[in-house]
Each structure stands twice: as structure tokens, then as C-alpha cells.
Write an enzyme that holds these catalytic residues in place. Sequence first.
Site, mmCIF file in Angstrom:
data_model
loop_
_atom_site.group_PDB
_atom_site.id
_atom_site.type_symbol
_atom_site.label_atom_id
_atom_site.label_comp_id
_atom_site.label_asym_id
_atom_site.label_seq_id
_atom_site.Cartn_x
_atom_site.Cartn_y
_atom_site.Cartn_z
ATOM 1 C CB SER A 55 3.477 -9.226 -10.720
ATOM 2 O OG SER A 55 2.712 -8.182 -10.173
ATOM 3 C CE LYS A 80 4.091 -8.595 -7.100
ATOM 4 N NZ LYS A 80 2.627 -8.797 -7.101
ATOM 5 C CE1 TYR A 117 5.780 -4.932 -5.518
ATOM 6 C CE2 TYR A 117 4.370 -2.997 -5.692
ATOM 7 C CZ TYR A 117 4.573 -4.354 -5.855
ATOM 8 O OH TYR A 117 3.561 -5.140 -6.357
ATOM 9 C CE1 TYR A 143 -0.472 -11.545 -7.643
ATOM 10 C CE2 TYR A 143 -1.322 -11.275 -9.867
ATOM 11 C CZ TYR A 143 -0.343 -11.042 -8.916
ATOM 12 O OH TYR A 143 0.733 -10.312 -9.241
ATOM 13 C CB VAL A 182 -0.522 -5.904 -14.292
ATOM 14 C CG1 VAL A 182 0.424 -4.710 -14.146
ATOM 15 C CG2 VAL A 182 -1.918 -5.435 -14.646
#
Lengths: 278, 278, 278, 278
Positions: A61, A64, A188, A240, A258
Amino acid sequence: MQDILDEIAFDISGMTDRGQVADYIPELAAVDPSQFALSVALPSGEVFSAGCANQLFSIQSISKVFTLTMALGKLGDSLWHRVGREPSGDPFNSIVQLEHEHGKPRNPFINAGAIAVVDAIMMGHQPKELLAELIQFIRYLAHDNSITIDEGVALSELATGHRNSSLAHFMASFGQMEHDINCVLGAYYHQCAIAMNSEQLAKAGLFLVSQGTNAVTGKRIVSAQRARRINALMLMFGHYDGSGEFAYRVGLPGKSGVGGGILAIAPNKASIAVWSPG
Amino acid sequence: MQDILDEIAFDISGMTDRGQVADYIPELAAVDPSQFALSVALPSGEVFSAGCANQLFSIQSISKVFTLTMALGKLGDSLWHRVGREPSGDPFNSIVQLEHEHGKPRNPFINAGAIAVVDAIMMGHQPKELLAELIQFIRYLAHDNSITIDEGVALSELATGHRNSSLAHFMASFGQMEHDINCVLGAYYHQCAIAMNSEQLAKAGLFLVSQGTNAVTGKRIVSAQRARRINALMLMFGHYDGSGEFAYRVGLPGKSGVGGGILAIAPNKASIAVWSPG
Amino acid sequence: MQDILDEIAFDISGMTDRGQVADYIPELAAVDPSQFALSVALPSGEVFSAGCANQLFSIQSISKVFTLTMALGKLGDSLWHRVGREPSGDPFNSIVQLEHEHGKPRNPFINAGAIAVVDAIMMGHQPKELLAELIQFIRYLAHDNSITIDEGVALSELATGHRNSSLAHFMASFGQMEHDINCVLGAYYHQCAIAMNSEQLAKAGLFLVSQGTNAVTGKRIVSAQRARRINALMLMFGHYDGSGEFAYRVGLPGKSGVGGGILAIAPNKASIAVWSPG
Amino acid sequence: MQDILDEIAFDISGMTDRGQVADYIPELAAVDPSQFALSVALPSGEVFSAGCANQLFSIQSISKVFTLTMALGKLGDSLWHRVGREPSGDPFNSIVQLEHEHGKPRNPFINAGAIAVVDAIMMGHQPKELLAELIQFIRYLAHDNSITIDEGVALSELATGHRNSSLAHFMASFGQMEHDINCVLGAYYHQCAIAMNSEQLAKAGLFLVSQGTNAVTGKRIVSAQRARRINALMLMFGHYDGSGEFAYRVGLPGKSGVGGGILAIAPNKASIAVWSPG
């Protein structure tokens, strides 16, 4: 600086509880959780490291941040029609908010938002073309042409990513997806499977340290305002529903993955990459 | 009885606002909304009809009554490990409750629940085998071998059903799907695309009128207790978040379909099928 | 009939696990959980009972059936502007749905809905006047002038009912309460504290057995349509998020109370009251 | 600096759409929306102002920064047992999250969290004692003994605050309130009714500019770490579900109040107070 890093690495090496690797992505489940790496890249061009700073890992992630930067470059503020910029207050893969808000994700760092960003920057191209552009961009940021995608990890995710498929189909059911869902998800998962070591990652974050310019290469990547804004977004929801905790304890903009990596930015000071797969 | 039905059909024919057809399934969007059919099947074997009672229509979600009946026959009460039996209080395609309850749908009549029912009765078979068995079962219920599936409607749904794909992937992400999602969805869309006319549908519901036995053919389909329970489920949530309204106004167990059909059961009296595509 | 009831009571008496009394209302927490009573009132006027059918207990939420009946009498269908008639799919005291639906409760049997019903029928009167009217109505239904309110239970609830206060203030914040909240809650807690024995309760339910008429006294209480509709509402959500379970297993309209009582209606056959405080 | 402020005030004075005052608190609804004030306090002791910088206004939710600071002083990190430190992703008065998380508010800046903070710092004292201590603390921060509470505003809120009553009773129903709810709410409304002008407010924020020390008075208020953490919390959720927007556009820790005031902190540079009641 080197002494401090060495001390941290030494302290870590004595810890017996090293956490757990993500077990829902088969390729990541096989990573040895006792590994550790830490790199600090300074605007001066110096990079200090400790631990296995040459060991490649899956940035997941953290990628991103790079696709968001690309998307702001391509679309400017019109990106915010596709994705919000508020904290979600929910885990990274929650779908509840999506239903209440008609398929528009809360922010670009939750999975639904990151998938929407990929869809937004695909612009009719093939996944391969988009991925080539992304890899080129990250190589440019890190000033390192050896960075690639770990195809095994990408395929491993593709096979098990029911939740992400659900999120993408859910957005599509609100008419929020422009491209074929399998293409978007394929891109993705490959984006998440980018493999870097902590030195490369720290160097790739340098443009967020010095007002949008990579001070080492002297290249301007984004405007000073945009760099500040990306940092604000990382601080707000880079972790998050653990973002408040991270902001409270660490106080720096950061983005976790992760795979065990974190990229943190100390504005005007340093770009910091840590990797601890457990 | 015939007079009453004729009067209803006459009253309806004078109404200018006939509602709207479902526009999200292309094949259904083309149906003429001014059509109307009404059939009442009695345990005596008599069937009274008014309107275009021979016009085939897509029974859509009404089919969930038949797959639920099959599933209770195959799995008994263990079906309830896969799907709940409480009202959802949400629209037919909501995903919010699924997240809160870890991928277990509230009841077998919301879409997620019906998809779970298909997955539960597939039992390692191919979609075609399951569908053959289902069609055979409905023909047996209605005592009519001409009932078939409208392949065009099934394909039309398959192409546009992002929400259902999302629901299925979402359940799969909780480990709640046993079969390949595309196979289950393919079977589900074909089940919804079963074409019947109002006479056939009314006759197919007769087993729920007379304590589980089709009084016309004399065949026992389910036990009296199971028939009463299926009726209770239809009364409780046969119309999604409009179930309370229907129970309050009509007071009969019923199941609606987005194709415009409703099957209602007056226990010990009659099985009633209505079709008004708008 | 008497033999059947005696057998049930005998079976129950041998059970060692008798459940738990509600411990959040101090006065109810002191009730002996091993007690049991069962009464069946027939339209013929006969009442069969087993167990301690003369022991008074707190009817609690069963009273909502009587206030709903009064409210429909006073307000007719305009009551439904204040409260919905759909299942809530949530526990009896949930506030989530209230926020999503701007302070309008889903149905008259969840706590928020029952409080709204009290507010709707208060019509500018004092709580005492409303309660006098309600007690008079229940005495009339049960044909028994000895029924009263247990003041101790009412005060016990008033002191501890933070959740109900929260629900009432929440509705008030949407402008949905017409009277002073403390007055409405005071009336509500007194309504819940009505003390009846199983014989009285079974008799009070008779008007729902015979199409709105108490067949024993010959008095029409409500129209046949309204009786059928009240039964439908009881079947739909008489037991909060356990309503589907009750409908599936028992199949009768019913209403439970936290004091351990249940009133169930077998249309055209009997009104049944059970009490098992554990 | 003075020129910049004057220019801003001049630009504002030419704007015809000045927004709307909060109409749900009667005393605030009467405030003239065309007023404007802006003050910038520097660690050097200089304060620059433009507009009506001597006009008192109701600081409302900005007071939550001061009670949070007091609470961290009294309770340290054990405060976080009572209230979380994650963004809520919901409006300031939402109750949904409270139900899902058993009465523990997400953070100290949403209303439920601020009420919990008051309850936590009351510690058996009377509301008057707590308020005296709070006023004393704010006077000390701002180095100004004239600051008081506007009793009229406090009473105005007390009479209309159904939502806050609902939140407090809701938390109490989970056993999360230690004191009488009316006492806590009374203290809370008085805290919100503190009246300050923009100069006083800017000066009161100075301790957050210079690592916890009021550089003007030389007094240490909190540790450097705590000042940084309070700033992080303000950045994360100082503006409820508009926090991401504020962080993205402004990039400074800030706290808004419904009276039209905002306190923003530029670390190491300045404390900024703005007031625009519309």
C-alpha cells in the site's frame, strides 16, 4: 546518525516477538518475520541504513502514495470527484461507507480509493502501459533504474483478492468505474507488488521532504503546495483506522504497507523507510 | 371468482400510471409496462385468470421461493448455517449488513442470501446440472413440462450485475462461498430468468396452500411444518424493506420479483399470481 | 386442553436451566426465575391454565400491543407519520437506525417506536390521565377491573433507563417529540409496569383472535381489518431481531416482554399467554 | 504582518455572502454574521489584529482544546481509556459510532468525546468548581484575568441540547458516565459558553506554538511531547468530518467552534485566531 540507526537495529534484533506476517497473501506469508531494515535519506544526498537495507520487499500500500502523486499530476483537483479526502474511520477494506456514499471512496489510501485512483489514471490505456509509466515514475523518484514488479506476488494477490473484487464491482454498480474491472484490479495488484529495498524507498520519498523537489537530483516533482498536501493526506489517513494513533505517537506523515514497510516523511529533514515484515 | 378477476383487470386497464419497468436489466427494460395478468389457483384444481395469463414473463426473485424449498429439502435446517432468517431492514442489494455479520446474509430472499442458497445447493455439480434439476422441480410443482429459462434475460443480467458480483466476492472474502463465483452467479442469473405465465406460477405455488401437498396432483412436496415455515419466511421478508408494508396492507405470505410478478399464498384457500411489469 | 397444559407445566418443572431474569431493571432482577404460568383463552369464554396463573408479573413490552391499539384508534393511519412499520433488524434499543432515518423509529414495538407512540397519544394530557385511560382500556379488554400498575417497577426503570432517555432525547433533537421528555418517559415506564397474571393477559388478547371483537363479552374493540393488521405487525416484529426466528418456529403473531411474558394469538382459535421470568 | 491582516480584513469586508450563524442555539442565532476578527500572536509577545478584535464571542467547541489539555494534565494517558483518538468520519453529533463501540467516543473533539472529557475531569467535584478551575486555566494561558463565561449562552444551550443529552444518556447506558448527567451537561454547556475575543484566543494558543511553553510569559504549560500530540489531534479531527478538507487546504492544526471562531497553530511561528460568525 549511523550510530543511532545501528542502536535501533541492535535493539530490534534482541526482540523475540516480531509480530506476524500477513497470511492472506500467500507469497507474503512465506517471508521471514525476523528481518529488519531501516534507511534515512537526507536532502543532502546522504543515506544512512541499518539492517538488511538491500533486501527487496513488497511495498504494497505504500505504492498508493506514488499513484496518488501521479493522479494529481494527471488530473489535478478533479481527482477529488472520484475519491474523497476524509478519514474513513474504518478498516482498510470496509465496504459500509461505500454504500452510504454511493460508491465514492472516502480517501485514496483505503483499498477502494486506491482502486478508484488506478481506474482514474488508466485513461483508456492497457494495464501494462500504466504499469510501465508507474515503474518509470518510481525509478525517477528514487533515482534507481533497477526497481521492478514482483510478478509472483501480483499473481498471488489476484487469486485471493475477493474483497478487492467486491469493492471494485460495488463501485462499478454505482457507475463509478470507467474500465474493465479485471484490468483495473490487475494493474492494482501489480502496483502493490512493486519490490524495493529500504534505501530505494527512502530515496523515493525525498521529494516530499523538500517542498516537492528531490533535493539530491535537483528535479522538481510536484509543486510545494502539492507536496505539503500529500503529506497532510498521509498524516490524516496513511494508516487506515490506526492513523490517529500514528499521528499521536509519531507525529509524522507516513504510509504503511501490509508487506511490513512504512515510509515516513520528516518535512525539511529526512525521508525514512522502515521494513519489519512481522 | 371469474367476475371478480375480470373486474380487477378492467379497473387496472383504466389506470394510466402503470409504474416503471426495471431499467437496470436491459432485457426487462424492453417489456411493455401496460401488460397485466392475474391467476388464482385453487386446491380443487380450478384456475381462474384475467388479463394476459398466457404471456410468459421473467419470474426473477420469485424463483428464490423454489430454490429455498429445494435447499431445505437437500440440507434441512443446516441451511441456516449459511443464511439467517431475520428481516434485513435494508434494500435487496445492501452490503452493509454483510460486513457487520461477517459475510452471512440475513435471509434467503435478499440477493446475497439467494446467491448463498445457490452455492449451498450446487454441491460440486455444474451450473447446468443444478439448473436442470431446478427446472424439473418447478415443472413438477406446476404440473407443466413447458417451463424453461429465457437465456437472453440470463445473459443480460450476467453482463450488468456488478452489485451481485460484489456481494458474491464479499461473501467469498469471508470464506463463505464453496464454488467458483462465476459459476454460482451464472446459475443464479439463469434461475432468475425462468419464464412462466401467471397460470403456471399460481399452480406452482399450490403446495404452499395445502400444508405442503399439491392438492391437485395429490403429491406431497414438503412436510406441513415446512410449508408453514416457508410461508412465514415469505410473510417476514418476501419484499425486502417493503415487507412490513405488504404484511400490513395485504397480510398474506408473498414474494415479489423485479420482473413485475408477485406470488401470494392464502393458506388453505388459494395460490395467487399477479403480473404487472410496470 | 387442560391435560396438554398440565403436561407442558410438568415438563417445564423438570427443567433445571430456567434462563436468567433481566438484571438491568432492579425490581425485575428479584423475581424467582423458576416460576411458570400458561393460560389459553378461547372465544367460547373458557380459559385453561397451568402453573401459577394467578401470580402477577410485569407485562413490560407486551403493553406496546395495547398502546398501539389505542393509538390506531385515536390517530388512525396518521400514526404512521410518527413511526414506521418495517422490521428494524436490530436489537430493541438500537439507535443506529434512528440516526439514518432522522429520528423516525422503524416500528411501534422497538423502544423508540413505543416511546413515540406514547408521545403521539398523550395529546397534551398529563401522564396520569393517559395512564388512567390505558388501564381502563386494558381492564375493558380483559374484562377485569383489578388490573393496576406496579409503581415500584415503574420507579425502578425510571432510575436506570439511560438508554430510553437517550432514544427520547435523540428523537427530540429531530423535532419528533411533542411533549416534555420526562413526562413521556414517566408514562412509558408506568405502561411497562402494568402487572397482570397470565389469565388476565390471555383474556386481554381475545379481541385479536376473533376479528377485532372480544367474543366473550361480545364487544367490538377494533375493526376486523385493524385486528388483522395488528396481528401482522406482531408477527413481523413482535420480538425485535428474534422475530424471524419466532415466526419460523412458532408461526403465530406474538409479543414478548422482558418480564418473561409472551402473548401469542392463534387467529380464530385462541389467545395464549405464557410467563417464564427466566 | 499588520498590512497582510488589514488586507485580509478589507477583502472580507467586501464579501456579501458571509455564511449563516448557527440557528439551533438561540443566543448565537442573534449574532450579526457580518462581523470579522483576526489575531496573530507571536512567541515574541507581539499580537497583530484586524477587524473587531476586541469583540467577545462564544468560543464553543474551541474550548475542547483547553479541557483536553487539562484532562491530559490530570489523567495522563489514562484519559484514552475513556475516549479514543481516531477520526470519527462522521458529523460532530453522530451517535452511530457510539453504539458500535459500546459508548466509547472516537475522539475528544466530537461532542460525545468532549462530554466524556468533562465527566473524566470532574472527579467528584461540583460543576462550579470545575468551571472555576477551567476559567482560571484559560486566564493563565491567555495571561488575561478578564475572561468569563456568558451565562445566557450556557442556559440557551441547556434548554435545547436534546442531542447532547441523548449522547450523554447513551454513554451512561454503557456505564461510561461517572457523574450525574445533568451536572456534566451543565458544565459542558458553560465550558462552550466561554466568551473571548480573537486577541485573547490567539494568546491562549501560544503554548502550542513553542513546544508547550508560553514563550511570552515563559511559563511551561505542558511538555513538548504533549504539545506536539495535542497539535496532532487538532490536525486529525479538529473539524469533525471536514478535518481532511482543512488539513488538505490549510495544513495547520486547528479547532473550530460553532460560534464562528477557529484557533489554528503554526508550530514555532504563530497562534492564529479568526472569528467570522457567519
